[in-house]
Scaffold this motif. Structure first.
Motif, PDB file in Angstrom:
ATOM      1  N   GLY A  72       5.238   8.338   2.054  1.00  0.00           N
ATOM      2  CA  GLY A  72       4.584   7.090   1.650  1.00  0.00           C
ATOM      3  C   GLY A  72       4.922   6.690   0.228  1.00  0.00           C
ATOM      4  N   TRP A  73       5.119   7.669  -0.629  1.00  0.00           N
ATOM      5  CA  TRP A  73       5.373   7.352  -2.032  1.00  0.00           C
ATOM      6  C   TRP A  73       6.721   6.663  -2.207  1.00  0.00           C
ATOM      7  CZ3 TRP A  73       3.036   6.052  -6.064  1.00  0.00           C
ATOM      8  CH2 TRP A  73       3.626   6.119  -7.325  1.00  0.00           C
ATOM      9  N   GLY A  74       7.717   7.102  -1.437  1.00  0.00           N
ATOM     10  CA  GLY A  74       9.013   6.442  -1.505  1.00  0.00           C
ATOM     11  C   GLY A  74       8.902   4.965  -1.147  1.00  0.00           C
TER      12      GLY A  74
ATOM     13  N   ALA B 283       6.105   3.169  -1.122  1.00  0.00           N
ATOM     14  CA  ALA B 283       5.215   2.484  -2.071  1.00  0.00           C
ATOM     15  C   ALA B 283       5.962   2.145  -3.356  1.00  0.00           C
ATOM     16  CB  ALA B 283       4.001   3.373  -2.366  1.00  0.00           C
ATOM     17  N   LEU B 284       6.790   3.085  -3.804  1.00  0.00           N
ATOM     18  CA  LEU B 284       7.583   2.836  -5.014  1.00  0.00           C
ATOM     19  C   LEU B 284       8.511   1.656  -4.816  1.00  0.00           C
ATOM     20  CD1 LEU B 284       9.099   6.026  -6.668  1.00  0.00           C
ATOM     21  CD2 LEU B 284       7.460   4.421  -7.592  1.00  0.00           C
ATOM     22  N   LYS B 285       9.167   1.642  -3.652  1.00  0.00           N
ATOM     23  CA  LYS B 285      10.119   0.556  -3.395  1.00  0.00           C
ATOM     24  C   LYS B 285       9.419  -0.787  -3.353  1.00  0.00           C
ATOM     25  CE  LYS B 285      14.048   2.657  -1.206  1.00  0.00           C
ATOM     26  NZ  LYS B 285      15.052   2.556  -0.154  1.00  0.00           N
ATOM     27  N   GLN B 286       8.243  -0.798  -2.703  1.00  0.00           N
ATOM     28  CA  GLN B 286       7.495  -2.064  -2.646  1.00  0.00           C
ATOM     29  C   GLN B 286       7.069  -2.492  -4.042  1.00  0.00           C
ATOM     30  OE1 GLN B 286       4.285  -1.648   0.179  1.00  0.00           O
ATOM     31  NE2 GLN B 286       5.700  -0.973   1.770  1.00  0.00           N
ATOM     32  N   ALA B 287       6.570  -1.539  -4.826  1.00  0.00           N
ATOM     33  CA  ALA B 287       6.162  -1.859  -6.198  1.00  0.00           C
ATOM     34  C   ALA B 287       7.359  -2.399  -6.978  1.00  0.00           C
ATOM     35  CB  ALA B 287       5.602  -0.609  -6.874  1.00  0.00           C
ATOM     36  N   PHE B 288       8.497  -1.750  -6.777  1.00  0.00           N
ATOM     37  CA  PHE B 288       9.714  -2.148  -7.475  1.00  0.00           C
ATOM     38  C   PHE B 288      10.147  -3.549  -7.054  1.00  0.00           C
ATOM     39  CE2 PHE B 288      14.392  -2.151  -7.639  1.00  0.00           C
ATOM     40  CZ  PHE B 288      14.554  -1.971  -9.002  1.00  0.00           C
ATOM     41  N   ASP B 289      10.063  -3.804  -5.745  1.00  0.00           N
ATOM     42  CA  ASP B 289      10.487  -5.112  -5.248  1.00  0.00           C
ATOM     43  C   ASP B 289       9.602  -6.239  -5.765  1.00  0.00           C
ATOM     44  OD1 ASP B 289      12.577  -4.035  -3.895  1.00  0.00           O
ATOM     45  OD2 ASP B 289      11.553  -3.916  -1.962  1.00  0.00           O
TER      46      ASP B 289
ATOM     47  N   ILE C 274      13.021   7.653 -10.044  1.00  0.00           N
ATOM     48  CA  ILE C 274      13.047   6.265  -9.556  1.00  0.00           C
ATOM     49  C   ILE C 274      14.451   5.885  -9.090  1.00  0.00           C
ATOM     50  CG2 ILE C 274      13.362   5.293 -11.889  1.00  0.00           C
ATOM     51  CD1 ILE C 274      11.497   3.688  -8.933  1.00  0.00           C
TER      52      ILE C 274
ATOM     53  N   ARG D   5      14.886   7.311  -5.639  1.00  0.00           N
ATOM     54  CA  ARG D   5      14.073   6.655  -4.618  1.00  0.00           C
ATOM     55  C   ARG D   5      14.491   5.216  -4.354  1.00  0.00           C
ATOM     56  NH1 ARG D   5       9.889   9.846  -2.053  1.00  0.00           N
ATOM     57  NH2 ARG D   5       8.956  11.170  -3.619  1.00  0.00           N
ATOM     58  N   ALA D   6      14.894   4.491  -5.384  1.00  0.00           N
ATOM     59  CA  ALA D   6      15.043   3.035  -5.219  1.00  0.00           C
ATOM     60  C   ALA D   6      16.482   2.539  -5.253  1.00  0.00           C
ATOM     61  CB  ALA D   6      14.215   2.301  -6.282  1.00  0.00           C
TER      62      ALA D   6
ATOM     63  N   LYS E 292      16.987  -4.356 -13.158  1.00  0.00           N
ATOM     64  CA  LYS E 292      15.558  -4.038 -13.101  1.00  0.00           C
ATOM     65  C   LYS E 292      15.358  -2.531 -12.907  1.00  0.00           C
ATOM     66  CE  LYS E 292      13.213  -5.325  -9.399  1.00  0.00           C
ATOM     67  NZ  LYS E 292      12.418  -6.137  -8.450  1.00  0.00           N
TER      68      LYS E 292
ATOM     69  N   TRP F  83       5.410  -2.394 -14.558  1.00  0.00           N
ATOM     70  CA  TRP F  83       5.693  -1.189 -13.787  1.00  0.00           C
ATOM     71  C   TRP F  83       4.506  -0.226 -13.807  1.00  0.00           C
ATOM     72  CZ3 TRP F  83       8.138   0.275  -9.869  1.00  0.00           C
ATOM     73  CH2 TRP F  83       8.407   1.610  -9.610  1.00  0.00           C
TER      74      TRP F  83
ATOM     75  N   ALA G 280       2.132  -1.710 -11.371  1.00  0.00           N
ATOM     76  CA  ALA G 280       2.666  -1.608 -10.005  1.00  0.00           C
ATOM     77  C   ALA G 280       2.581  -0.174  -9.496  1.00  0.00           C
ATOM     78  CB  ALA G 280       4.126  -2.095  -9.981  1.00  0.00           C
TER      79      ALA G 280
ATOM     80  N   ALA H 293       0.502   1.070  -6.291  1.00  0.00           N
ATOM     81  CA  ALA H 293       1.176   1.819  -5.220  1.00  0.00           C
ATOM     82  C   ALA H 293       0.454   3.137  -5.001  1.00  0.00           C
ATOM     83  CB  ALA H 293       2.638   2.064  -5.603  1.00  0.00           C
TER      84      ALA H 293
ATOM     85  N   ARG I 242      -2.871   2.803  -3.208  1.00  0.00           N
ATOM     86  CA  ARG I 242      -2.801   2.471  -1.781  1.00  0.00           C
ATOM     87  C   ARG I 242      -2.503   3.681  -0.907  1.00  0.00           C
ATOM     88  NH1 ARG I 242      -0.382  -2.123  -3.191  1.00  0.00           N
ATOM     89  NH2 ARG I 242       1.647  -1.249  -2.755  1.00  0.00           N
ATOM     90  N   LEU I 243      -1.965   4.731  -1.493  1.00  0.00           N
ATOM     91  CA  LEU I 243      -1.753   5.948  -0.700  1.00  0.00           C
ATOM     92  C   LEU I 243      -3.109   6.599  -0.418  1.00  0.00           C
ATOM     93  CD1 LEU I 243       1.338   7.588  -2.446  1.00  0.00           C
ATOM     94  CD2 LEU I 243       1.283   6.355  -0.291  1.00  0.00           C
TER      95      LEU I 243
END
Lengths: 247, 247
Positions: free
Chosen positions: A226-228, A230-236, B159, B162-163, B175, B227, B230, B234, B237-238
């Motif tokens: 979930g963290w992966g 969630a991070l991507k969504q936060a980043f986006d 990061i 992950r991203a 970004k 960030w 964000a 994130a 929400r977990l």
């Protein structure tokens, strides 16, 4: 390597440690790095270690033996009147063990080093958390710096710095540590599952049973995956830069 | 310390470097660690350095001088027929400079070390990205590992892992790098603003002007502050853990 974190919350302490030890990349073992002593109603002591395994095991064995022979003159962490005195005993023991190795004709004395996190409470005193150095001196967590890390601290630090709050619940604190450990485990082969977890509620003078989170633990997997996302969504959701050049 | 990252995207290269150098904690300066050479329509070379400043400045000066005196026999990165040959020239130059220092009676030869990221394209060949070690050997970014970091790499790595996606736009890649650098700058005093940024679009054989992101840069501030929020959202929400003990 190793990764251990202790958080000092308003509610008490949350401690987590990994269990991987290695002597080279092809000599990997699982050892407990979290040690707990409890006299319900009187004191709770939790200790986590990073560094040379022979050193940390010797420290734990010495502390253990002294407790079982209280008639001896040697100071015991079960008899010390305050957390500060406990920290001094652990620190002196650590320094002695390292010194004995370093004096015995071996050259690589740095390799015998270890660092210790000590947290707990003794009746009549507050919860305290110490970081004990191989040299035998130590520092205490404060309002400004209410958590300590030892071992491979860097990968998992940014999320602690950003998301830690003293007012957190134990549930949220465990989640925070899972995220921090997961980032570290993904980046450094010498930090590995399973994880040991201990919670101590201030004033309870009794420690719930520490538990072990295995690699296939459902909650760990939920957070890790979930963290992966969630991070991507936060980043986006953060705005892209308007580039000053066309590239 | 230093922090430099080069991302190899499908669209081209994105490179970012900090500018802080330090000799001890009280001797801090700002130096450019990103160097760019361009022959429009023929080749674009970008180089970022981490390590001993005397070493890296000497390497850059030698590479520069050779380009300005093409009649000499010395190999020039402006004449080399391929990115691989450019990497060999840079690597040999780096090893020579370090070797000259290490041979001159100084003991701390590790302190003369430096590491280099080299990215670019020469007409007729693909975009390539190399990580050059102080020993004078080097590795190339591949589909499996399409980015390199040098310097203080750990805080900003989770990061990236992950991203990062090869298909990212330049805007999203900048970004991502801002987030990665911000995490590092917040954790390590020896990495600091301003940041140098360069973009290279594959096939263009022309580099847009690299620009410098100052500490008060509006976009940097937006991401740095956004960030933190964000991340917290994130994180919130977990799901929290259902604790096996009451604490």
């Amino acid at each position: 390597m190793t990764y251990c974190v202790a958080l000092k919350l308003d509610r008490g302490l949350v401690m987590m440690s990994d269990t991987r030890t290695n002597a080279g990349l092809d000599n990997i073992s699982t050892f407990r790095k979290m040690h707990v002593w409890e006299k319900p109603g009187e004191r709770v002591l939790t200790l986590m270690t990073a560094g040379n395994l022979a050193t940390t095991q010797a420290v734990i064995s010495i502390l253990d033996e002294r407790m079982k022979a209280p008639e001896e003159r040697e100071p015991s962490i079960f008899a010390a009147p305050s957390m500060f005195q406990v920290a001094r005993i652990v620190a002196d023991t650590l320094r002695e063990v390292i010194g004995r190795q370093a004096d015995s004709g071996q050259k690589a004395d740095a390799a015998f080093n270890a660092t210790v996190l000590l947290g707990g409470q003794i009746a009549g005193g507050p919860v305290r958390l110490f970081l004990i150095y191989p040299e035998g001196n130590f520092i205490e967590a404060s309002d400004d710096t209410p958590f300590f890390q030892i071992g491979e601290t860097k990968y998992g630090r940014p999320i602690l710095v950003r998301a830690f709050e003293r007012t957190m619940s134990f549930e949220a604190a465990v989640k925070l540590l899972v995220v921090s450990f997961d980032s570290t485990i993904k980046a450094n082969l010498s930090v590995g599952m399973p994880l040991d977890v201990a919670l101590y509620e201030e004033g309870s003078l009794s420690l719930g049973t520490p538990w072990r989170m295995e690699a296939n633990d459902a909650y760990y997997r939920t957070i890790s995956e979930g963290w992966g996302d969630a991070l991507k969504q936060a980043f986006d959701r953060l705005p892209d830069m308007e580039l000053p050049t066309s590239g």
